[in-house]
Design a protein around this motif. Sequence first.
Motif, PDB file in Angstrom:
ATOM      1  N   PRO A 182       3.444  -9.273   3.879  1.00  0.00           N
ATOM      2  CA  PRO A 182       2.931 -10.449   3.150  1.00  0.00           C
ATOM      3  C   PRO A 182       1.499 -10.818   3.512  1.00  0.00           C
ATOM      4  O   PRO A 182       0.689 -11.127   2.615  1.00  0.00           O
ATOM      5  CB  PRO A 182       3.918 -11.558   3.544  1.00  0.00           C
ATOM      6  N   ASP A 183       1.154 -10.777   4.795  1.00  0.00           N
ATOM      7  CA  ASP A 183      -0.210 -11.119   5.201  1.00  0.00           C
ATOM      8  C   ASP A 183      -1.214 -10.090   4.697  1.00  0.00           C
ATOM      9  O   ASP A 183      -2.290 -10.438   4.196  1.00  0.00           O
ATOM     10  CB  ASP A 183      -0.304 -11.239   6.722  1.00  0.00           C
ATOM     11  N   ILE A 184      -0.871  -8.814   4.831  1.00  0.00           N
ATOM     12  CA  ILE A 184      -1.780  -7.764   4.374  1.00  0.00           C
ATOM     13  C   ILE A 184      -1.867  -7.763   2.854  1.00  0.00           C
ATOM     14  O   ILE A 184      -2.935  -7.508   2.285  1.00  0.00           O
ATOM     15  CB  ILE A 184      -1.339  -6.390   4.918  1.00  0.00           C
ATOM     16  N   ASP A 185      -0.763  -8.075   2.175  1.00  0.00           N
ATOM     17  CA  ASP A 185      -0.800  -8.185   0.710  1.00  0.00           C
ATOM     18  C   ASP A 185      -1.837  -9.209   0.278  1.00  0.00           C
ATOM     19  O   ASP A 185      -2.593  -8.985  -0.681  1.00  0.00           O
ATOM     20  CB  ASP A 185       0.574  -8.592   0.166  1.00  0.00           C
ATOM     21  N   ARG A 186      -1.899 -10.342   0.979  1.00  0.00           N
ATOM     22  CA  ARG A 186      -2.876 -11.385   0.645  1.00  0.00           C
ATOM     23  C   ARG A 186      -4.297 -10.914   0.917  1.00  0.00           C
ATOM     24  O   ARG A 186      -5.207 -11.144   0.108  1.00  0.00           O
ATOM     25  CB  ARG A 186      -2.569 -12.668   1.428  1.00  0.00           C
ATOM     26  N   VAL A 187      -4.502 -10.263   2.064  1.00  0.00           N
ATOM     27  CA  VAL A 187      -5.827  -9.753   2.413  1.00  0.00           C
ATOM     28  C   VAL A 187      -6.282  -8.718   1.389  1.00  0.00           C
ATOM     29  O   VAL A 187      -7.426  -8.744   0.913  1.00  0.00           O
ATOM     30  CB  VAL A 187      -5.829  -9.143   3.834  1.00  0.00           C
ATOM     31  N   ARG A 188      -5.376  -7.798   1.037  1.00  0.00           N
ATOM     32  CA  ARG A 188      -5.705  -6.764   0.051  1.00  0.00           C
ATOM     33  C   ARG A 188      -6.072  -7.393  -1.293  1.00  0.00           C
ATOM     34  O   ARG A 188      -7.056  -7.011  -1.923  1.00  0.00           O
ATOM     35  CB  ARG A 188      -4.527  -5.803  -0.107  1.00  0.00           C
ATOM     36  N   SER A 189      -5.286  -8.354  -1.729  1.00  0.00           N
ATOM     37  CA  SER A 189      -5.542  -8.997  -3.014  1.00  0.00           C
ATOM     38  C   SER A 189      -6.889  -9.711  -3.023  1.00  0.00           C
ATOM     39  O   SER A 189      -7.659  -9.586  -3.983  1.00  0.00           O
ATOM     40  CB  SER A 189      -4.416  -9.987  -3.323  1.00  0.00           C
ATOM     41  N   ARG A 190      -7.200 -10.424  -1.930  1.00  0.00           N
ATOM     42  CA  ARG A 190      -8.486 -11.136  -1.869  1.00  0.00           C
ATOM     43  C   ARG A 190      -9.653 -10.158  -1.827  1.00  0.00           C
ATOM     44  O   ARG A 190     -10.692 -10.384  -2.463  1.00  0.00           O
ATOM     45  CB  ARG A 190      -8.523 -12.058  -0.653  1.00  0.00           C
ATOM     46  N   PHE A 191      -9.488  -9.071  -1.074  1.00  0.00           N
ATOM     47  CA  PHE A 191     -10.567  -8.080  -0.979  1.00  0.00           C
ATOM     48  C   PHE A 191     -10.819  -7.431  -2.337  1.00  0.00           C
ATOM     49  O   PHE A 191     -11.960  -7.306  -2.785  1.00  0.00           O
ATOM     50  CB  PHE A 191     -10.214  -7.030   0.071  1.00  0.00           C
ATOM     51  N   LEU A 192      -9.760  -7.047  -3.032  1.00  0.00           N
ATOM     52  CA  LEU A 192      -9.932  -6.435  -4.345  1.00  0.00           C
ATOM     53  C   LEU A 192     -10.484  -7.434  -5.359  1.00  0.00           C
ATOM     54  O   LEU A 192     -11.255  -7.056  -6.249  1.00  0.00           O
ATOM     55  CB  LEU A 192      -8.609  -5.848  -4.835  1.00  0.00           C
TER      56      LEU A 192
END
Length: 199
Positions: free
Chosen positions: A44-54
């Motif tokens: 969940p945390d990495i999903d958020r980071v990935r989404s914000r980065f993209l």
Amino acid sequence: MNSTLHSFRDIFETTFTDGEEQVKLQKIIIPIIQRDYAQGRRDPDIDRVRSRFLDSLHDAVTGNPITLDFVYGDIDENGVMTPLDGQQRLTTLFLLHWYAAKKDAISIEECGFLSNFGYETRYSARYFCKELTGFLPTFQGELSAEIIDQAWFPLDWQKDPTISSMLVMLDSISGKFADVENLWKKLSGGAITFYFLPI
């Protein structure tokens, strides 16, 4: 050496000077001592980071260019750069450029430098990057499923954390950038840059 501003593409065309010596960057190799690619992990945390980065990268190619954090690396006498910091960003940029090249049907003469990016963390990640650069997807359905279905993709590669993360990221990139026209041209035009400091 001083830091200089680069796009992922033009860094492969850059000659760096150290005193009287000059060396042109030929390859970027993620060494065995580096951790696995993590931006595509299912968490969940990495999903958020990935989404914000993209989201930031998407904004960059649709009107608001971005400069990412510093990338540090050692360049040897053969022009091979070993990143000491920036592995995750460089890998995501590699995957984004691969997607753009395939989506926009870019010639091998123009995107051939992508084959000069690789992983040495384990043999599976190394060969996956090599096979991926030569693969032309149909973009029918989920990108990761099409890649996994290829004869060159052994099923046990799905257990490699770097490869599984790359597949997740490719699906995320495909979902985020499918509507962007002339993506390769925008990337090549410097929409996304970073400062590189040779060590």
